[in-house]
Design a protein around this motif. Structure first.
Motif, PDB file in Angstrom:
ATOM      1  N   GLY A  40       0.811  -1.204   0.000  1.00  0.00           N
ATOM      2  CA  GLY A  40       0.000   0.000   0.000  1.00  0.00           C
ATOM      3  C   GLY A  40       0.847   1.259   0.000  1.00  0.00           C
ATOM      4  N   LEU A  41       1.940   1.270   0.767  1.00  0.00           N
ATOM      5  CA  LEU A  41       2.833   2.420   0.797  1.00  0.00           C
ATOM      6  C   LEU A  41       3.424   2.710  -0.575  1.00  0.00           C
ATOM      7  CD1 LEU A  41       4.831   2.083   4.141  1.00  0.00           C
ATOM      8  CD2 LEU A  41       3.319   3.940   3.487  1.00  0.00           C
ATOM      9  N   LEU A  42       3.934   1.672  -1.231  1.00  0.00           N
ATOM     10  CA  LEU A  42       4.519   1.860  -2.561  1.00  0.00           C
ATOM     11  C   LEU A  42       3.466   2.343  -3.552  1.00  0.00           C
ATOM     12  CD1 LEU A  42       6.857  -1.260  -2.754  1.00  0.00           C
ATOM     13  CD2 LEU A  42       7.509   1.104  -2.331  1.00  0.00           C
ATOM     14  N   THR A  43       2.247   1.853  -3.399  1.00  0.00           N
ATOM     15  CA  THR A  43       1.168   2.267  -4.305  1.00  0.00           C
ATOM     16  C   THR A  43       0.851   3.745  -4.149  1.00  0.00           C
ATOM     17  OG1 THR A  43       0.195   0.048  -4.223  1.00  0.00           O
ATOM     18  CG2 THR A  43      -1.211   1.837  -4.993  1.00  0.00           C
ATOM     19  N   ILE A  44       0.718   4.202  -2.909  1.00  0.00           N
ATOM     20  CA  ILE A  44       0.341   5.607  -2.708  1.00  0.00           C
ATOM     21  C   ILE A  44       1.494   6.537  -3.054  1.00  0.00           C
ATOM     22  CG2 ILE A  44      -1.422   5.082  -1.014  1.00  0.00           C
ATOM     23  CD1 ILE A  44       1.647   6.677   0.333  1.00  0.00           C
ATOM     24  N   LEU A  45       2.736   6.075  -2.923  1.00  0.00           N
ATOM     25  CA  LEU A  45       3.860   6.915  -3.325  1.00  0.00           C
ATOM     26  C   LEU A  45       3.859   7.123  -4.832  1.00  0.00           C
ATOM     27  CD1 LEU A  45       6.776   5.633  -1.047  1.00  0.00           C
ATOM     28  CD2 LEU A  45       5.364   7.679  -0.789  1.00  0.00           C
ATOM     29  N   GLY A  46       3.541   6.059  -5.570  1.00  0.00           N
ATOM     30  CA  GLY A  46       3.432   6.195  -7.015  1.00  0.00           C
ATOM     31  C   GLY A  46       2.313   7.139  -7.399  1.00  0.00           C
ATOM     32  N   TYR A  47       1.189   7.062  -6.700  1.00  0.00           N
ATOM     33  CA  TYR A  47       0.063   7.949  -6.988  1.00  0.00           C
ATOM     34  C   TYR A  47       0.421   9.393  -6.664  1.00  0.00           C
ATOM     35  CZ  TYR A  47      -4.632   9.909  -6.871  1.00  0.00           C
ATOM     36  OH  TYR A  47      -5.734  10.673  -7.109  1.00  0.00           O
ATOM     37  N   SER A  48       1.024   9.617  -5.512  1.00  0.00           N
ATOM     38  CA  SER A  48       1.424  10.964  -5.120  1.00  0.00           C
ATOM     39  C   SER A  48       2.417  11.543  -6.118  1.00  0.00           C
ATOM     40  CB  SER A  48       2.041  10.945  -3.722  1.00  0.00           C
ATOM     41  OG  SER A  48       2.551  12.213  -3.370  1.00  0.00           O
ATOM     42  N   LEU A  49       3.341  10.716  -6.581  1.00  0.00           N
ATOM     43  CA  LEU A  49       4.323  11.177  -7.553  1.00  0.00           C
ATOM     44  C   LEU A  49       3.651  11.563  -8.866  1.00  0.00           C
ATOM     45  CD1 LEU A  49       7.325  11.533  -8.245  1.00  0.00           C
ATOM     46  CD2 LEU A  49       7.321   9.162  -9.037  1.00  0.00           C
ATOM     47  N   TYR A  50       2.669  10.795  -9.285  1.00  0.00           N
ATOM     48  CA  TYR A  50       1.947  11.117 -10.522  1.00  0.00           C
ATOM     49  C   TYR A  50       1.281  12.479 -10.417  1.00  0.00           C
ATOM     50  CZ  TYR A  50      -2.021  11.188 -13.731  1.00  0.00           C
ATOM     51  OH  TYR A  50      -2.951  11.569 -14.664  1.00  0.00           O
ATOM     52  N   ASP A  51       0.612  12.728  -9.299  1.00  0.00           N
ATOM     53  CA  ASP A  51      -0.073  14.001  -9.107  1.00  0.00           C
ATOM     54  C   ASP A  51       0.923  15.157  -9.109  1.00  0.00           C
ATOM     55  OD1 ASP A  51      -2.674  14.865  -8.989  1.00  0.00           O
ATOM     56  OD2 ASP A  51      -2.702  15.061  -6.817  1.00  0.00           O
TER      57      ASP A  51
ATOM     58  N   LEU B 206     -10.239   7.513  -3.608  1.00  0.00           N
ATOM     59  CA  LEU B 206     -10.525   7.312  -2.187  1.00  0.00           C
ATOM     60  C   LEU B 206     -11.826   6.551  -1.940  1.00  0.00           C
ATOM     61  CD1 LEU B 206      -9.519  10.699  -0.504  1.00  0.00           C
ATOM     62  CD2 LEU B 206      -8.465   8.467  -0.154  1.00  0.00           C
ATOM     63  N   LEU B 207     -12.799   6.666  -2.828  1.00  0.00           N
ATOM     64  CA  LEU B 207     -14.094   6.030  -2.590  1.00  0.00           C
ATOM     65  C   LEU B 207     -13.994   4.512  -2.430  1.00  0.00           C
ATOM     66  CD1 LEU B 207     -16.471   8.124  -4.896  1.00  0.00           C
ATOM     67  CD2 LEU B 207     -16.361   8.115  -2.394  1.00  0.00           C
ATOM     68  N   PRO B 208     -13.378   3.765  -3.364  1.00  0.00           N
ATOM     69  CA  PRO B 208     -13.289   2.316  -3.143  1.00  0.00           C
ATOM     70  C   PRO B 208     -12.402   1.943  -1.971  1.00  0.00           C
ATOM     71  CG  PRO B 208     -12.015   2.963  -5.079  1.00  0.00           C
ATOM     72  CD  PRO B 208     -12.802   4.158  -4.660  1.00  0.00           C
ATOM     73  N   VAL B 209     -11.349   2.741  -1.731  1.00  0.00           N
ATOM     74  CA  VAL B 209     -10.482   2.458  -0.584  1.00  0.00           C
ATOM     75  C   VAL B 209     -11.237   2.678   0.716  1.00  0.00           C
ATOM     76  CG1 VAL B 209      -8.380   3.140   0.601  1.00  0.00           C
ATOM     77  CG2 VAL B 209      -8.405   3.023  -1.885  1.00  0.00           C
ATOM     78  N   ALA B 210     -12.065   3.727   0.769  1.00  0.00           N
ATOM     79  CA  ALA B 210     -12.891   3.963   1.952  1.00  0.00           C
ATOM     80  C   ALA B 210     -13.872   2.820   2.169  1.00  0.00           C
ATOM     81  CB  ALA B 210     -13.648   5.290   1.804  1.00  0.00           C
ATOM     82  N   GLY B 211     -14.383   2.255   1.081  1.00  0.00           N
ATOM     83  CA  GLY B 211     -15.258   1.095   1.206  1.00  0.00           C
ATOM     84  C   GLY B 211     -14.546  -0.090   1.831  1.00  0.00           C
ATOM     85  N   LEU B 212     -13.298  -0.329   1.404  1.00  0.00           N
ATOM     86  CA  LEU B 212     -12.516  -1.417   2.002  1.00  0.00           C
ATOM     87  C   LEU B 212     -12.262  -1.179   3.484  1.00  0.00           C
ATOM     88  CD1 LEU B 212      -9.769  -2.120  -0.710  1.00  0.00           C
ATOM     89  CD2 LEU B 212     -11.631  -3.639  -0.040  1.00  0.00           C
ATOM     90  N   LEU B 213     -11.905   0.062   3.824  1.00  0.00           N
ATOM     91  CA  LEU B 213     -11.497   0.366   5.197  1.00  0.00           C
ATOM     92  C   LEU B 213     -12.677   0.414   6.160  1.00  0.00           C
ATOM     93  CD1 LEU B 213      -9.287   1.196   7.204  1.00  0.00           C
ATOM     94  CD2 LEU B 213      -9.602   3.562   6.444  1.00  0.00           C
TER      95      LEU B 213
ATOM     96  N   LEU C  97      -3.486   2.910   2.092  1.00  0.00           N
ATOM     97  CA  LEU C  97      -3.966   3.527   0.859  1.00  0.00           C
ATOM     98  C   LEU C  97      -4.787   4.776   1.152  1.00  0.00           C
ATOM     99  CD1 LEU C  97      -5.054   0.394  -1.221  1.00  0.00           C
ATOM    100  CD2 LEU C  97      -3.122   1.901  -1.695  1.00  0.00           C
ATOM    101  N   PHE C  98      -5.685   4.697   2.126  1.00  0.00           N
ATOM    102  CA  PHE C  98      -6.572   5.823   2.421  1.00  0.00           C
ATOM    103  C   PHE C  98      -5.781   7.033   2.920  1.00  0.00           C
ATOM    104  CE2 PHE C  98      -9.491   8.299   5.048  1.00  0.00           C
ATOM    105  CZ  PHE C  98     -10.596   8.396   4.208  1.00  0.00           C
ATOM    106  N   VAL C  99      -4.944   6.813   3.935  1.00  0.00           N
ATOM    107  CA  VAL C  99      -4.161   7.924   4.486  1.00  0.00           C
ATOM    108  C   VAL C  99      -3.157   8.429   3.457  1.00  0.00           C
ATOM    109  CG1 VAL C  99      -2.532   8.587   6.296  1.00  0.00           C
ATOM    110  CG2 VAL C  99      -4.446   7.087   6.836  1.00  0.00           C
ATOM    111  N   GLY C 100      -2.519   7.511   2.757  1.00  0.00           N
ATOM    112  CA  GLY C 100      -1.489   7.908   1.796  1.00  0.00           C
ATOM    113  C   GLY C 100      -2.044   8.681   0.617  1.00  0.00           C
ATOM    114  N   LEU C 101      -3.212   8.277   0.110  1.00  0.00           N
ATOM    115  CA  LEU C 101      -3.821   9.006  -1.006  1.00  0.00           C
ATOM    116  C   LEU C 101      -4.181  10.430  -0.601  1.00  0.00           C
ATOM    117  CD1 LEU C 101      -6.157   6.274  -2.560  1.00  0.00           C
ATOM    118  CD2 LEU C 101      -4.103   7.256  -3.595  1.00  0.00           C
TER     119      LEU C 101
END
Length: 371
Positions: free
Chosen positions: A196-207, A253-260, A279-283
């Motif tokens: 999850g950490l690696l995923t949100i870092l990639g997303y943050s980098l894209y933004d 965030l919507l599907p991640v919030a559903g998971l959490l 994922l939720f906090v990192g996004l």
């Protein structure tokens, strides 16, 4: 067009804007406060490492009428360690106990069978050695370190080192906040958390790269004009991509919030918490850092350059002079660029770029053919 879409179009054209860069000290202060809180939580409470990192055993029982709370009491009494119990969909229980070896596992297995009134041979025990857990932890840190190094190298080549530094600071900001939240809430850290950490870092980098790309395009030949500072253009770049950043963040965030909240909270699928929380906090942290940290920090670093520092002085002096005449341009405004610049400055790609070229070329020149 929807109100949000209309707002996005107006932000992109520069008709409305918010001074993100001008208020950067506020954002820096908020980030420092959140980061300090996360570090204190990490130092005081520490991380609840899963057995994959510290070793232990997982016992899976057959279908039983024993409740989760009763199973926790039985497991803690038999092992002397804290136990994490989850109820599976078929009515069986998954009991996780960290910090025990093979000899202890056999004894705990028999004690659980006696307390829960089940056959000991029907309890499935999986052991994870501490050395294997330490190896997994080291690999996770190595993977994270390699990722950060590659990110810095890529951004330094694709853009410049100042943008690479700003993106690196934003990524460390996101990691620190996410890890601190894990320490504060006590969620278990598993390999899923690392994913999850690696995923949100990639997303943050894209933004962040989206804003940087817009900034790089709009600041070409910025020193050939005296109307806009680097901070003005940085602020415009944030505003022009703001609605896009908000939309992509909310959709993610919507599907991640559903998971959490639904999967992990309401339905009790606790195994989803380890990855969904990161994922939720990192996004959320990644979207914040891209807008409020990375780009304002680039503006700070860039305006330390002598040529951009001199440009800022010229722009502010010109605005002060124009202010006496009631003509001070607002930062990030939609006024035409370079309408008072010499012809050789009209090619600079700075500020709003959606005005017809004829309006710039035609000023002060006869409409007829040149001789």
């Amino acid at each position: 067009m929807s109100k949000l879409g209309n707002l996005g179009a107006r932000l992109h054209r520069g008709e409305v804007s918010y001074d993100f860069v001008g208020n950067r000290k506020i954002w820096y202060g908020i980030s420092i406060l959140i980061t300090i809180t996360a570090i204190v939580g990490l130092a005081v409470r520490g991380l609840n490492m899963g057995i994959e990192f510290q070793g232990g055993a997982v016992f899976t029982t057959p279908k039983t009428s024993v409740s989760v709370s009763q199973a926790e009491e039985y497991a803690e009494a038999a092992s002397g360690h804290d136990a994490i119990v989850q109820q599976l969909g078929n009515g069986s229980l998954r009991i996780q106990i960290a910090g025990i070896d093979t000899g202890q596992a056999d004894r705990i297995n028999q004690a659980l069978a006696d307390d829960m009134k089940v056959d000991a041979e029907k309890i499935n025990a999986e052991l994870v050695g501490p050395s294997w857990g330490e190896q997994i932890a080291n690999k996770a840190w190595q993977g994270l370190g390699i990722f950060l190094v590659l990110v810095v190298i890529y951004l330094a080549i694709a853009f410049e080192w100042r943008m690479a530094v700003a993106a690196f600071v934003a990524l460390i900001h996101d990691i620190t906040i996410t890890v601190g939240i894990y320490a504060l809430v006590g969620f278990e850290v598993t390999p899923g958390t690392v994913i999850g950490l690696l995923t949100i870092l990639g997303y943050s980098l894209y933004d962040t790269v989206v804003v940087f790309d817009s900034l790089k395009e709009q600041t070409k030949d910025i020193t050939k004009q005296t109307r806009w500072t680097y901070s003005d253009i940085a602020n415009r770049s944030i505003n022009s991509t703001l609605v896009r950043s908000i939309n992509t963040t909310v959709v993610a965030l919507l599907p991640v919030a559903g998971l959490l909240f639904i999967g992990g909270g309401v339905l009790g699928a606790g195994m989803l918490n380890d990855i969904s929380l990161s994922l939720f906090v990192g996004l959320a942290a990644g979207a914040y850092s891209s807008i409020f940290i990375a780009t304002p920090l680039v503006a700070d670093l860039k305006e330390r350059e002598p040529k951009l520092k001199a440009l800022r002085k010229r722009v502010l002096a010109k605005r002060a002079q124009g202010g006496d005449q009631g003509e001070t341009p607002a930062a990030g405004s939609a006024a035409e660029p370079f309408d008072d610049e010499p012809d050789d400055a009209a090619h600079a790609v700075v500020g709003p770029r959606d005005q017809p070229a004829s309006r710039t070329r035609g000023r002060g020149r006869p409409s007829g053919k040149r001789r």
